[in-house]
Design a protein around this motif. Sequence first.
Motif, PDB file in Angstrom:
ATOM      1  N   LYS A  70      28.303  14.403 -34.401  1.00  0.00           N
ATOM      2  CA  LYS A  70      28.372  13.286 -35.335  1.00  0.00           C
ATOM      3  C   LYS A  70      29.262  12.156 -34.799  1.00  0.00           C
ATOM      4  N   ALA A  71      30.288  12.542 -34.059  1.00  0.00           N
ATOM      5  CA  ALA A  71      31.247  11.552 -33.544  1.00  0.00           C
ATOM      6  C   ALA A  71      30.565  10.502 -32.656  1.00  0.00           C
ATOM      7  N   TYR A  72      29.467  10.885 -31.999  1.00  0.00           N
ATOM      8  CA  TYR A  72      28.776   9.917 -31.142  1.00  0.00           C
ATOM      9  C   TYR A  72      28.278   8.712 -31.941  1.00  0.00           C
ATOM     10  N   PHE A  73      28.000   8.952 -33.197  1.00  0.00           N
ATOM     11  CA  PHE A  73      27.427   7.871 -34.006  1.00  0.00           C
ATOM     12  C   PHE A  73      28.474   6.918 -34.581  1.00  0.00           C
ATOM     13  N   LEU A  74      29.755   7.283 -34.449  1.00  0.00           N
ATOM     14  CA  LEU A  74      30.808   6.441 -35.040  1.00  0.00           C
ATOM     15  C   LEU A  74      30.721   5.016 -34.512  1.00  0.00           C
ATOM     16  N   GLY A  75      30.619   4.076 -35.412  1.00  0.00           N
ATOM     17  CA  GLY A  75      30.604   2.664 -35.023  1.00  0.00           C
ATOM     18  C   GLY A  75      29.286   2.197 -34.424  1.00  0.00           C
ATOM     19  N   ALA A  76      28.262   3.038 -34.470  1.00  0.00           N
ATOM     20  CA  ALA A  76      26.977   2.629 -33.896  1.00  0.00           C
ATOM     21  C   ALA A  76      26.234   1.684 -34.850  1.00  0.00           C
ATOM     22  N   SER A  77      25.617   0.655 -34.268  1.00  0.00           N
ATOM     23  CA  SER A  77      24.885  -0.316 -35.079  1.00  0.00           C
ATOM     24  C   SER A  77      23.387  -0.051 -35.097  1.00  0.00           C
ATOM     25  N   ALA A  78      22.901   0.704 -34.137  1.00  0.00           N
ATOM     26  CA  ALA A  78      21.461   0.982 -34.091  1.00  0.00           C
ATOM     27  C   ALA A  78      21.218   2.198 -33.211  1.00  0.00           C
ATOM     28  N   ALA A  79      20.056   2.822 -33.421  1.00  0.00           N
ATOM     29  CA  ALA A  79      19.709   3.983 -32.606  1.00  0.00           C
ATOM     30  C   ALA A  79      18.223   3.951 -32.255  1.00  0.00           C
ATOM     31  N   MET A  80      17.934   4.470 -31.040  1.00  0.00           N
ATOM     32  CA  MET A  80      16.548   4.591 -30.593  1.00  0.00           C
ATOM     33  C   MET A  80      16.243   6.078 -30.446  1.00  0.00           C
ATOM     34  N   PHE A  81      15.152   6.521 -31.058  1.00  0.00           N
ATOM     35  CA  PHE A  81      14.704   7.899 -30.857  1.00  0.00           C
ATOM     36  C   PHE A  81      13.580   7.855 -29.833  1.00  0.00           C
ATOM     37  N   VAL A  82      13.780   8.538 -28.718  1.00  0.00           N
ATOM     38  CA  VAL A  82      12.773   8.529 -27.658  1.00  0.00           C
ATOM     39  C   VAL A  82      12.068   9.881 -27.613  1.00  0.00           C
ATOM     40  N   PHE A  83      10.738   9.851 -27.541  1.00  0.00           N
ATOM     41  CA  PHE A  83      10.008  11.090 -27.301  1.00  0.00           C
ATOM     42  C   PHE A  83       9.086  10.887 -26.095  1.00  0.00           C
ATOM     43  N   ASP A  84       8.573  12.008 -25.595  1.00  0.00           N
ATOM     44  CA  ASP A  84       7.728  11.989 -24.397  1.00  0.00           C
ATOM     45  C   ASP A  84       6.274  12.138 -24.850  1.00  0.00           C
ATOM     46  N   LEU A  85       5.484  11.085 -24.621  1.00  0.00           N
ATOM     47  CA  LEU A  85       4.083  11.087 -25.060  1.00  0.00           C
ATOM     48  C   LEU A  85       3.299  12.237 -24.440  1.00  0.00           C
ATOM     49  N   SER A  86       3.788  12.759 -23.310  1.00  0.00           N
ATOM     50  CA  SER A  86       3.052  13.811 -22.611  1.00  0.00           C
ATOM     51  C   SER A  86       3.539  15.216 -22.979  1.00  0.00           C
ATOM     52  N   ARG A  87       4.538  15.329 -23.847  1.00  0.00           N
ATOM     53  CA  ARG A  87       5.054  16.646 -24.236  1.00  0.00           C
ATOM     54  C   ARG A  87       5.150  16.765 -25.747  1.00  0.00           C
ATOM     55  N   GLU A  88       4.211  17.539 -26.286  1.00  0.00           N
ATOM     56  CA  GLU A  88       4.084  17.666 -27.731  1.00  0.00           C
ATOM     57  C   GLU A  88       5.372  18.108 -28.421  1.00  0.00           C
ATOM     58  N   GLU A  89       6.110  19.024 -27.777  1.00  0.00           N
ATOM     59  CA  GLU A  89       7.305  19.556 -28.438  1.00  0.00           C
ATOM     60  C   GLU A  89       8.358  18.479 -28.693  1.00  0.00           C
ATOM     61  N   THR A  90       8.228  17.321 -28.039  1.00  0.00           N
ATOM     62  CA  THR A  90       9.232  16.270 -28.240  1.00  0.00           C
ATOM     63  C   THR A  90       8.919  15.380 -29.444  1.00  0.00           C
ATOM     64  N   TYR A  91       7.724  15.533 -30.015  1.00  0.00           N
ATOM     65  CA  TYR A  91       7.410  14.710 -31.204  1.00  0.00           C
ATOM     66  C   TYR A  91       6.863  15.501 -32.393  1.00  0.00           C
ATOM     67  N   LEU A  92       6.683  16.810 -32.232  1.00  0.00           N
ATOM     68  CA  LEU A  92       6.083  17.575 -33.336  1.00  0.00           C
ATOM     69  C   LEU A  92       6.949  17.611 -34.598  1.00  0.00           C
ATOM     70  N   SER A  93       8.258  17.776 -34.432  1.00  0.00           N
ATOM     71  CA  SER A  93       9.108  17.762 -35.642  1.00  0.00           C
ATOM     72  C   SER A  93       9.890  16.464 -35.748  1.00  0.00           C
ATOM     73  N   ILE A  94       9.193  15.373 -35.420  1.00  0.00           N
ATOM     74  CA  ILE A  94       9.871  14.065 -35.377  1.00  0.00           C
ATOM     75  C   ILE A  94      10.506  13.699 -36.724  1.00  0.00           C
ATOM     76  N   GLU A  95       9.838  14.047 -37.830  1.00  0.00           N
ATOM     77  CA  GLU A  95      10.410  13.678 -39.145  1.00  0.00           C
ATOM     78  C   GLU A  95      11.744  14.359 -39.390  1.00  0.00           C
ATOM     79  N   ASN A  96      11.843  15.625 -39.003  1.00  0.00           N
ATOM     80  CA  ASN A  96      13.120  16.345 -39.151  1.00  0.00           C
ATOM     81  C   ASN A  96      14.197  15.715 -38.286  1.00  0.00           C
TER      82      ASN A  96
END
Length: 161
Positions: A70-96
């Motif tokens: 959680k400490a990594y997020f301290l003072g953060a103004s924005a975040a990017m979530f990156v997934f790999d279009l070629s690897r299903e496991e990186t986007y299957l539980s994206i909502e969670n």
Amino acid sequence: MIAKKVLLVGNFGVGKTSLIRRFVLNQFSEDYISTIGVRVSSKIVQFEKQEIKLLIWDVAGTSGDEKIPKAYFLGASAAMFVFDLSREETYLSIENHLESIRNLSSLKEVTIVGNKKDLLTKEELDAVIKTVSVKIDLITSAKEDDNVESAFLQLASQAIK
Ligand code: GTP
């Protein structure tokens, strides 16, 4: 000049470091050196006549239900979530994943980026877009320098909101 902290998060090996490397240094490497902990880079961007110094936190990739400290997020103004279009496991539980990031960071919006476009045919890409249960903001390739700048500009625009 204003400085804004922004974070890149997502599974192992999706290309967070590569996107940053492309954006900051205009370089790409096929080597995979997994990030340990966190690494910070910076770049000044022009956005709507404002100069913004982006402090870009490259957070080590996670897998499964592993949480980002959680400490990594301290003072953060924005975040990017990156997934790999070629690897299903990186986007299957994206909502969670997104829910967990919103809870940890208290950020309302997260920029969602599907990377490694160069590895897919047009048909495969269309199929992935249909499968991913949330709206993808940008489809990128760090390798081919496709849409990388736009992804970071979107992050900057969120950071100054
Ligand atoms: P962690 O630090 O472990 O979380 O990984 P990461 O998300 O920072 O991934 P990284 O940038 O280290 O990239 C992982 C591998 O994917 C490397 O071998 C990169 O060369 C490759 N890669 C990254 N982006 C792209 C891309 O757009 N296209 C292709 N073909 N390969 C890519």
